[in-house]
Scaffold this active site. Sequence first.
Site, mmCIF file in Angstrom:
data_model
loop_
_atom_site.group_PDB
_atom_site.id
_atom_site.type_symbol
_atom_site.label_atom_id
_atom_site.label_comp_id
_atom_site.label_asym_id
_atom_site.label_seq_id
_atom_site.Cartn_x
_atom_site.Cartn_y
_atom_site.Cartn_z
ATOM 1 N N GLN A 42 -40.515 -0.414 -10.790
ATOM 2 C CA GLN A 42 -40.098 -1.408 -12.047
ATOM 3 C C GLN A 42 -39.918 -2.883 -11.568
ATOM 4 O O GLN A 42 -39.127 -3.092 -10.418
ATOM 5 C CB GLN A 42 -38.478 -1.092 -12.739
ATOM 6 C CG GLN A 42 -38.529 -2.032 -13.923
ATOM 7 C CD GLN A 42 -37.324 -1.735 -14.482
ATOM 8 O OE1 GLN A 42 -36.302 -2.302 -13.846
ATOM 9 N NE2 GLN A 42 -37.284 -1.759 -15.997
ATOM 10 N N CYS A 46 -33.027 -5.807 -19.446
ATOM 11 C CA CYS A 46 -31.926 -5.985 -18.578
ATOM 12 C C CYS A 46 -31.153 -7.413 -19.035
ATOM 13 O O CYS A 46 -31.799 -8.485 -18.853
ATOM 14 C CB CYS A 46 -32.284 -5.948 -17.180
ATOM 15 S SG CYS A 46 -31.010 -6.451 -16.043
ATOM 16 N N GLY A 87 -30.722 7.880 -18.103
ATOM 17 C CA GLY A 87 -29.954 6.994 -17.078
ATOM 18 C C GLY A 87 -28.723 7.669 -16.406
ATOM 19 O O GLY A 87 -28.679 8.298 -15.599
ATOM 20 N N ASN A 93 -34.980 5.660 -25.168
ATOM 21 C CA ASN A 93 -34.127 5.603 -23.898
ATOM 22 C C ASN A 93 -32.810 5.073 -24.641
ATOM 23 O O ASN A 93 -32.658 4.268 -25.777
ATOM 24 C CB ASN A 93 -34.451 4.609 -23.022
ATOM 25 C CG ASN A 93 -33.016 4.212 -21.995
ATOM 26 O OD1 ASN A 93 -32.860 2.996 -21.944
ATOM 27 N ND2 ASN A 93 -32.741 5.039 -21.328
ATOM 28 N N GLY A 94 -31.666 5.367 -24.256
ATOM 29 C CA GLY A 94 -30.416 5.131 -24.579
ATOM 30 C C GLY A 94 -29.534 6.136 -25.045
ATOM 31 O O GLY A 94 -29.778 6.901 -26.201
ATOM 32 N N HIS A 126 -35.352 0.840 -25.296
ATOM 33 C CA HIS A 126 -33.896 1.068 -25.241
ATOM 34 C C HIS A 126 -33.284 0.880 -26.568
ATOM 35 O O HIS A 126 -33.519 -0.463 -27.021
ATOM 36 C CB HIS A 126 -32.970 0.227 -24.361
ATOM 37 C CG HIS A 126 -31.411 0.479 -23.893
ATOM 38 N ND1 HIS A 126 -30.823 -0.062 -22.832
ATOM 39 C CD2 HIS A 126 -30.737 1.194 -24.603
ATOM 40 C CE1 HIS A 126 -29.678 0.321 -23.311
ATOM 41 N NE2 HIS A 126 -29.256 1.096 -24.051
#
Length: 325
Positions: A66, A96, A229, A207-208, A167
Amino acid sequence: MPDPLSHRFCTAPLMDWSDRHCRYMWRLLSRHALLYTEMVTTGALIHGDRERHLQFDTAELPTALQLGGSDPRELAECARMGEQWGYSEINLNCGCPSDRVQSGRFGACLMAEPELVAEGLAAMRGAVSIPVTVKHRIGIDDMEDYAGLTRFVEAQAQAGIGTFIVHARKAWLDGLSPKQNREIPPLKYDMVYQLKRDYPQLEIVLNGGINSIDECREHLRQLDGVMLGRAPYQMPNLLAQVDSELFGGEPGPTPAEVVQRMLPYIERQMGRGARLNHITRHMLGLFQGVPGARRFRRHLSENAHKPGAGPEVLQRALALVQEAA
Ligand SMILES: Cc1cc2nc3c(=O)[nH]c(=O)nc-3n(C[C@H](O)[C@H](O)[C@H](O)COP(=O)(O)O)c2cc1C
């Protein structure tokens, strides 16, 4: 079970967590998971200690690198380095929210600049033959909800990007810490499902907040992939179910087997200068939910950082769990 060949299960890029030692252990637990590195900025690769950031053990593959950055030329250069070092995919971080990241103009703030991101991703695609993907949020700040997300996604799709890791919460760039930004903005899975319905040709990975294999299975009914994650970091043993439950393969090893298989790796890495606790810190949650888990964790926390500590500390921690059982 969803068609095992048509979906992906990924572990998330996690700064300070998903380093090479962590990924080595995760790979022992699942052959099918696609692993992501921590974010590495283009500046760190171009001006910093490249080897430190890129080095990994080929046993970790498939692994995606990444990148964080926004300058198309630099992104292309770093994508090329990633391919040359043997990574399987290059991913651009547009999710991010930390301040440091905003000031360098990368991460989630880039969702407000879809054209710049598209230029960067196109440059990366032009530089490599491995897949280039993007990880982003469903929006930032007051970006109007679904329309803002589709504007971003369409721009990247036009640049030839086919895989989007979403996300499913907004990032609020003013006033929330990165940690709060992973907890406070509400999760909106429906928006990601809608995205897949509206763009069926794109590969959409969710994601999330996903915490179990059952939840993965549920999402995979509508989406192309899931990325987890915090759950696999805190409970690595969750990964031992991935191959059998999601890919029709063999179950992964037991936590005790993982410890045994980490020992030769630890010997090798310590021979090259690694410290024991840099590796064992990722193993603290390995026995989560098993009798003796706390003794295992405590023994490692109290002893692995001491000068001269070696693999015997891990062996002793394992013996403590086995006694408890
Ligand atoms: C310690 C930590 C570090 C993270 N570092 C990164 C990173 O380097 N790049 C990135 O895109 N996201 C990063 N994230 C966000 C995660 O990749 C993921 O999007 C987020 O944790 C939500 O997924 P989860 O609920 O499964 O943890 C980080 C999250 C955590 C907890």
